[in-house]
Design a protein around this motif. Structure first.
Motif, PDB file in Angstrom:
ATOM      1  N   GLY A   1       1.021  -1.227  -0.197  1.00 22.72           N
ATOM      2  CA  GLY A   1      -0.021  -0.001  -0.119  1.00 22.72           C
ATOM      3  C   GLY A   1       0.842   1.299   0.025  1.00 22.72           C
ATOM      4  N   ALA A   2       0.139   2.320  -0.095  1.00 26.13           N
ATOM      5  CA  ALA A   2       0.665   3.787   0.066  1.00 26.13           C
ATOM      6  C   ALA A   2      -0.203   4.599   0.958  1.00 26.13           C
ATOM      7  CB  ALA A   2       1.008   4.401  -1.425  1.00 26.13           C
ATOM      8  N   GLY A   3       0.499   5.478   1.551  1.00 25.67           N
ATOM      9  CA  GLY A   3      -0.240   6.397   2.289  1.00 25.67           C
ATOM     10  C   GLY A   3       0.345   6.679   3.988  1.00 25.67           C
ATOM     11  N   ARG A   4      -0.566   6.613   4.761  1.00 27.94           N
ATOM     12  CA  ARG A   4      -0.006   6.927   6.137  1.00 27.94           C
ATOM     13  C   ARG A   4       0.494   5.640   6.538  1.00 27.94           C
ATOM     14  NH1 ARG A   4      -0.573   9.853  10.310  1.00 27.94           N
ATOM     15  NH2 ARG A   4      -0.224   8.950  12.307  1.00 27.94           N
ATOM     16  N   PRO A   5       1.871   6.048   7.017  1.00 25.80           N
ATOM     17  CA  PRO A   5       2.482   4.450   7.483  1.00 25.80           C
ATOM     18  C   PRO A   5       1.946   3.970   8.664  1.00 25.80           C
ATOM     19  CG  PRO A   5       3.861   6.552   8.002  1.00 25.80           C
ATOM     20  CD  PRO A   5       2.846   6.878   7.199  1.00 25.80           C
ATOM     21  N   VAL A   6       1.911   2.755   8.699  1.00 22.95           N
ATOM     22  CA  VAL A   6       1.453   1.814   9.906  1.00 22.95           C
ATOM     23  C   VAL A   6       2.333   0.579  10.034  1.00 22.95           C
ATOM     24  CG1 VAL A   6      -0.422   0.606   8.520  1.00 22.95           C
ATOM     25  CG2 VAL A   6      -0.389   0.592  11.223  1.00 22.95           C
ATOM     26  N   VAL A   7       3.107   0.583  11.133  1.00 22.97           N
ATOM     27  CA  VAL A   7       3.943  -0.583  11.360  1.00 22.97           C
ATOM     28  C   VAL A   7       3.145  -1.688  12.114  1.00 22.97           C
ATOM     29  CG1 VAL A   7       6.227  -1.653  12.563  1.00 22.97           C
ATOM     30  CG2 VAL A   7       6.019   0.925  11.554  1.00 22.97           C
ATOM     31  N   LEU A   8       3.393  -2.916  11.591  1.00 24.50           N
ATOM     32  CA  LEU A   8       2.648  -3.984  12.130  1.00 24.50           C
ATOM     33  C   LEU A   8       3.574  -5.226  12.468  1.00 24.50           C
ATOM     34  CD1 LEU A   8       0.769  -3.360   9.207  1.00 24.50           C
ATOM     35  CD2 LEU A   8      -0.853  -4.256  10.734  1.00 24.50           C
ATOM     36  N   LEU A   9       3.455  -5.556  13.925  1.00 23.49           N
ATOM     37  CA  LEU A   9       4.412  -6.566  14.088  1.00 23.49           C
ATOM     38  C   LEU A   9       3.598  -7.865  14.614  1.00 23.49           C
ATOM     39  CD1 LEU A   9       6.366  -4.425  16.741  1.00 23.49           C
ATOM     40  CD2 LEU A   9       6.699  -4.845  14.320  1.00 23.49           C
ATOM     41  N   HIS A  10       4.064  -9.067  14.161  1.00 22.94           N
ATOM     42  CA  HIS A  10       3.427 -10.166  14.322  1.00 22.94           C
ATOM     43  C   HIS A  10       3.752 -11.153  15.375  1.00 22.94           C
ATOM     44  CE1 HIS A  10       7.082 -12.655  13.727  1.00 22.94           C
ATOM     45  NE2 HIS A  10       7.569 -11.739  12.680  1.00 22.94           N
ATOM     46  N   GLY A  11       2.801 -12.026  15.430  1.00 25.79           N
ATOM     47  CA  GLY A  11       3.100 -12.815  16.973  1.00 25.79           C
ATOM     48  C   GLY A  11       4.258 -13.915  16.931  1.00 25.79           C
ATOM     49  N   LEU A  12       4.494 -14.470  18.049  1.00 26.42           N
ATOM     50  CA  LEU A  12       5.564 -15.505  18.251  1.00 26.42           C
ATOM     51  C   LEU A  12       5.322 -16.621  17.489  1.00 26.42           C
ATOM     52  CD1 LEU A  12       7.879 -16.253  20.150  1.00 26.42           C
ATOM     53  CD2 LEU A  12       6.304 -17.484  21.577  1.00 26.42           C
ATOM     54  N   PHE A  13       6.491 -16.842  16.991  1.00 25.58           N
ATOM     55  CA  PHE A  13       6.696 -18.065  15.835  1.00 25.58           C
ATOM     56  C   PHE A  13       5.763 -18.078  14.607  1.00 25.58           C
ATOM     57  CE2 PHE A  13       7.371 -20.795  20.088  1.00 25.58           C
ATOM     58  CZ  PHE A  13       8.377 -20.463  20.078  1.00 25.58           C
ATOM     59  N   SER A  14       5.291 -16.651  14.364  1.00 22.76           N
ATOM     60  CA  SER A  14       4.492 -16.650  13.036  1.00 22.76           C
ATOM     61  C   SER A  14       5.735 -15.691  12.190  1.00 22.76           C
ATOM     62  CB  SER A  14       3.350 -15.600  13.440  1.00 22.76           C
ATOM     63  OG  SER A  14       2.388 -15.731  12.424  1.00 22.76           O
ATOM     64  N   SER A  15       4.664 -14.867  11.231  1.00 20.26           N
ATOM     65  CA  SER A  15       5.579 -14.181  10.295  1.00 20.26           C
ATOM     66  C   SER A  15       4.607 -13.016   9.927  1.00 20.26           C
ATOM     67  CB  SER A  15       5.950 -15.077   9.281  1.00 20.26           C
ATOM     68  OG  SER A  15       4.827 -15.399   8.561  1.00 20.26           O
ATOM     69  N   ALA A  16       5.207 -12.064   9.194  1.00 21.70           N
ATOM     70  CA  ALA A  16       4.452 -10.913   8.593  1.00 21.70           C
ATOM     71  C   ALA A  16       3.429 -11.532   7.636  1.00 21.70           C
ATOM     72  CB  ALA A  16       5.162  -9.828   7.950  1.00 21.70           C
ATOM     73  N   HIS A  17       3.752 -12.638   6.855  1.00 22.62           N
ATOM     74  CA  HIS A  17       2.806 -13.155   5.687  1.00 22.62           C
ATOM     75  C   HIS A  17       1.700 -13.699   6.539  1.00 22.62           C
ATOM     76  CE1 HIS A  17       1.535 -15.107   2.153  1.00 22.62           C
ATOM     77  NE2 HIS A  17       1.453 -16.232   2.749  1.00 22.62           N
ATOM     78  N   VAL A  18       1.787 -14.603   7.550  1.00 24.92           N
ATOM     79  CA  VAL A  18       0.818 -15.372   8.118  1.00 24.92           C
ATOM     80  C   VAL A  18      -0.209 -14.523   8.899  1.00 24.92           C
ATOM     81  CG1 VAL A  18       0.161 -17.233   9.832  1.00 24.92           C
ATOM     82  CG2 VAL A  18       2.203 -17.499   8.287  1.00 24.92           C
ATOM     83  N   ASN A  19       0.538 -13.310   9.571  1.00 24.84           N
ATOM     84  CA  ASN A  19      -0.441 -12.679  10.467  1.00 24.84           C
ATOM     85  C   ASN A  19      -1.092 -11.618   9.912  1.00 24.84           C
ATOM     86  OD1 ASN A  19       0.817 -12.047  13.892  1.00 24.84           O
ATOM     87  ND2 ASN A  19      -1.066 -11.541  13.043  1.00 24.84           N
ATOM     88  N   TRP A  20      -0.399 -10.907   8.892  1.00 24.16           N
ATOM     89  CA  TRP A  20      -1.110  -9.757   8.189  1.00 24.16           C
ATOM     90  C   TRP A  20      -1.389  -9.947   6.700  1.00 24.16           C
ATOM     91  CZ3 TRP A  20      -2.191  -7.621  12.624  1.00 24.16           C
ATOM     92  CH2 TRP A  20      -1.223  -7.479  13.564  1.00 24.16           C
ATOM     93  N   ILE A  21      -0.893 -10.608   6.079  1.00 24.80           N
ATOM     94  CA  ILE A  21      -1.059 -10.672   4.708  1.00 24.80           C
ATOM     95  C   ILE A  21      -1.818 -11.761   4.093  1.00 24.80           C
ATOM     96  CG2 ILE A  21       0.172 -10.964   2.341  1.00 24.80           C
ATOM     97  CD1 ILE A  21       2.645  -9.757   3.629  1.00 24.80           C
ATOM     98  N   LYS A  22      -1.606 -12.810   4.475  1.00 26.69           N
ATOM     99  CA  LYS A  22      -2.420 -14.164   4.221  1.00 26.69           C
ATOM    100  C   LYS A  22      -3.904 -14.227   4.163  1.00 26.69           C
ATOM    101  CE  LYS A  22      -2.377 -19.485   5.042  1.00 26.69           C
ATOM    102  NZ  LYS A  22      -2.050 -20.539   5.779  1.00 26.69           N
ATOM    103  N   PHE A  23      -4.536 -13.553   5.371  1.00 28.24           N
ATOM    104  CA  PHE A  23      -5.955 -13.419   5.616  1.00 28.24           C
ATOM    105  C   PHE A  23      -6.606 -12.198   5.225  1.00 28.24           C
ATOM    106  CE2 PHE A  23      -4.033 -16.964   8.529  1.00 28.24           C
ATOM    107  CZ  PHE A  23      -4.730 -17.993   7.846  1.00 28.24           C
ATOM    108  N   GLY A  24      -5.884 -11.326   4.691  1.00 28.14           N
ATOM    109  CA  GLY A  24      -6.169  -9.894   4.018  1.00 28.14           C
ATOM    110  C   GLY A  24      -6.317  -8.890   4.768  1.00 28.14           C
ATOM    111  N   THR A  25      -5.831  -8.857   6.197  1.00 26.90           N
ATOM    112  CA  THR A  25      -5.757  -7.941   6.904  1.00 26.90           C
ATOM    113  C   THR A  25      -4.946  -6.862   6.279  1.00 26.90           C
ATOM    114  OG1 THR A  25      -5.826  -9.361   8.750  1.00 26.90           O
ATOM    115  CG2 THR A  25      -5.191  -6.724   9.204  1.00 26.90           C
ATOM    116  N   ALA A  26      -3.892  -6.785   5.583  1.00 30.91           N
ATOM    117  CA  ALA A  26      -2.905  -6.009   5.416  1.00 30.91           C
ATOM    118  C   ALA A  26      -3.570  -5.258   4.193  1.00 30.91           C
ATOM    119  CB  ALA A  26      -1.474  -6.409   4.913  1.00 30.91           C
TER     120      ALA A  26
END
Length: 251
Positions: A23-48
């Motif tokens: 995306g582009a615009g206002r920056p938001v930093v997203l930190l995933h959970g233990l033993f997970s990853s950015a892909h699983v936590n934020w990308i895979k299920f459409g949140t990002a």
């Protein structure tokens, strides 16, 4: 879905850490959970993607020892709160001044610790987190150390079985993970009162893995509690996660 790009930056001690952008615009930093990853936590299920469509630039690092980021075996690479140091390195690398910060579980713990250390996002989201997950982290840490130490021998029916299965699925480096777990100290229960920016405590209605989200919201000066469907593991798959993040961060 909006595509994510991947680049690398230097964290504490020069560790090469992966950063995924969408995306582009206002920056938001997203930190995933233990033993997970950015892909699983934020990308895979459409949140990002929801955040990107709402006009945000999602900045999603893989935490040290997770995803595509380095997992050094040198104990010197793991001082106390090393994940906070890595987050500070990311903010400095991107020269972020006006940004929002979102965490899930370990990402929430890291976000809260970073704010207590001086980081100042405009808005903060602590998801998958209760007061005991900050003030009583030693109990959770001991649980995960036990999972690592008994890895491969834990049988179905054992409370640690699902954590073992997730560790195996994610291919986590267990030597590095054990070192990382030792960097996480408890937070004094009085300290969260110093987190003064508007904060959303967001939690699955059947998630008490990190203690009481309601109690966490109560001790924060400017917080609201929102519950969404799911347990600790399943809440990240729910569309409501992205919906609530967009609603809170768009104010």
């Amino acid at each position: 879905m909006t595509d994510a790009t991947t680049e690398f930056f230097s964290g504490f001690g020069g560790a090469q850490l992966a950063l995924h952008r969408m995306g582009a615009g206002r920056p938001v930093v997203l930190l995933h959970g233990l033993f997970s990853s950015a892909h699983v936590n934020w990308i895979k299920f459409g949140t990002a993607a929801k955040l990107a469509e709402a006009g945000f630039e999602c900045l999603m690092p893989d935490l040290r020892v997770h995803g595509q980021s380095a997992a050094p075996h040198d104990p010197a690479a793991y001082p106390q709160d090393v994940l906070v140091r890595d987050l500070e390195a990311l903010v400095a690398h991107l020269r972020l001044v006006d940004f929002d910060l979102v965490g899930f579980s370990l990402g929430s713990r890291t976000s809260a610790r970073a704010v207590l250390a001086g980081l100042r996002p405009r808005r903060l989201v602590l998801s998958g987190m209760g007061l005991e997950g900050l003030a009583g982290w030693a109990r959770r840490q001991d649980f995960f150390v036990d999972v690592i130490d008994r890895f491969g021998t834990i049988e179905r029916g054992d409370p640690a079985f699902m954590a073992q299965a997730f560790l195996k699925t994610m291919g986590v480096d267990r030597v590095a993970a054990r070192l990382l777990l030792g960097t996480m100290a408890d937070t004094d229960p009085a300290e969260p009162a110093a987190i003064t920016m508007p904060t959303l405590v967001l939690c699955g209605e059947n998630d008490d893995d990190n203690g009481s989200a309601a109690r966490l919201a109560q001790v924060l000066p400017d917080a609201e509690l929102v519950l969404i469907p799911g347990t600790h593991m399943s809440s990240v798959t729910m569309p409501e996660l992205g919906d609530e993040l967009v609603a809170f961060l768009s104010r």
